[in-house]
Write an enzyme that holds these catalytic residues in place. Sequence first.
Site, PDB file in Angstrom:
ATOM      1  CD  GLU A 189      -4.113  -4.773  11.749  1.00  0.00           C
ATOM      2  OE1 GLU A 189      -2.978  -5.260  11.771  1.00  0.00           O
ATOM      3  OE2 GLU A 189      -4.405  -3.754  11.078  1.00  0.00           O
ATOM      4  CD  GLU A 193       0.319  -0.823   3.223  1.00  0.00           C
ATOM      5  OE1 GLU A 193       0.816  -0.629   4.348  1.00  0.00           O
ATOM      6  OE2 GLU A 193       0.354  -1.920   2.639  1.00  0.00           O
TER       7      GLU A 193
END
Length: 260
Positions: free
Chosen positions: A248, A128
């Site tokens: 997460e 990313e």
Amino acid sequence: MGTTNLADYQDKYDMVHFEREDGILTMRLHSGDGPFMWTMPDHLKLLSAFADVAGDEQNEVVIFTGTGDVFSGPLPTAPELGARIRPDSTPREWERRYWEATRLELNLLDIGVPVICAVNGPAVRHAELVFLCDIVLASETAEFQDSVHFHDHIVPGDGCHVVYQEIMGIRRGTYFLMTGEIISAQAAHNLGMVNEVLPPDALMLRALELARYIRQRPVLVRRFTKILLSDKLRTAMHQRLGHGLALESLAYLDGADAVS
């Protein structure tokens, strides 16, 4: 700007090589001067390196690349899958991870001059970061994968969920993150993720050509164009990064017993 200079950080990091000529800074990731293979300490080092680059007003254009035939690795092996799920992790540990993950992404976006990413080969870990750069050039040998989140039993919440849905669209970005899909350089170009696909030996030549073109613009044109055109990604990261990291961490703390 103006808080650092190249001499302060040129030899500071064992996994980033810096070289500057005519205002064009090349930062090259490496592991022992070979292809870059992520380790946990590298997260903290690289976020600091991005901050140093952002703080050096002598940097007029930045080229971000890797070493050899890999941009960033390695691919996980079967025994690694799920190995980082640690139900004994604490909220205090995740506070530190939250800070590191946030600053890794945002410090790159905070570099106040155009950043060209020259992807010299597969980018399978923290790919990313490639797409937080302003221009993306890829070798024909490049490919892209998120190999360390959903694929490895971890929620893709540390920026991946923002970046891939922004650059690929919601449907394609979701599929990419949920399946561990590997996307070739040409497919990435077809999807609009990559600006140009080049033979390996032409990659850095083209990056330098573009960097010299950009450097010919007036300084405030360069800097303000960078700020303006990166605003959408920066806003999306500020809005959604914290939520992703929270989810997460919750799934991570649930532990290996939840894997079935």
